[in-house]
Design an enzyme around this catalytic site. Sequence first.
Site, PDB file in Angstrom:
ATOM      1  N   GLN A  40     -13.383-113.993  21.403  1.00  9.27           N
ATOM      2  CA  GLN A  40     -12.793-113.002  22.101  1.00  9.27           C
ATOM      3  C   GLN A  40     -12.268-113.473  23.534  1.00  9.27           C
ATOM      4  OE1 GLN A  40     -13.091-109.614  20.829  1.00  9.27           O
ATOM      5  NE2 GLN A  40     -11.286-109.197  22.396  1.00  9.27           N
ATOM      6  N   PHE A  41     -11.043-114.037  23.201  1.00  8.27           N
ATOM      7  CA  PHE A  41     -10.591-114.654  24.654  1.00  8.27           C
ATOM      8  C   PHE A  41     -10.420-113.746  25.718  1.00  8.27           C
ATOM      9  CE2 PHE A  41      -6.488-113.658  22.427  1.00  8.27           C
ATOM     10  CZ  PHE A  41      -5.780-113.100  23.800  1.00  8.27           C
ATOM     11  N   THR A  42     -10.258-112.483  25.403  1.00  8.05           N
ATOM     12  CA  THR A  42      -9.756-111.287  26.391  1.00  8.05           C
ATOM     13  C   THR A  42     -10.930-111.050  27.268  1.00  8.05           C
ATOM     14  OG1 THR A  42     -10.198-109.432  24.911  1.00  8.05           O
ATOM     15  CG2 THR A  42      -7.905-110.292  24.834  1.00  8.05           C
TER      16      THR A  42
END
Length: 150
Positions: free
Chosen positions: A78-80
């Site tokens: 989950q890079f966000t």
Amino acid sequence: MRAVLQRVTQASCVVDGITTGAITTGFLVLLGIEDADTAEDLDWLAQKIIGMRVFSDENGMMNKALADVNGDILLISQFTLFAATKKGNRPGFTRAAKPDVAIPLYEKMIEKLSALLGKKVSTGIFGADMKISLLNDGPVTILIDTKNKE
């Protein structure tokens, strides 16, 4: 590294109509990785996830860890989680690690959590458009950041 732990009674990940991972009781873990993350961060975070005592005991108190309830993990990249939101309304993601850094750490986290849990960790697919379904239990949602260990 940042992780969002959600205590769930069920969770699943679907990519292109195919279920890549599904669990019942356990944690849905959203994992964000940044360039500054190290093997030490990974080890610390994995231990924290496995040891987190947020499952109810016989008195209804949050005293049990994953192993105590035979729980599972669904791990989703989950890079966000590293979105920069101070300026404007369009988040920036410059702190999020690029795939050449993030993928090896994500794969090591899968291995580490599986070893500590003593069973396979379910996953999504790194970088894919994933559809995540969950039934949050409680709700219990906990944010852990390896840069805030103290």
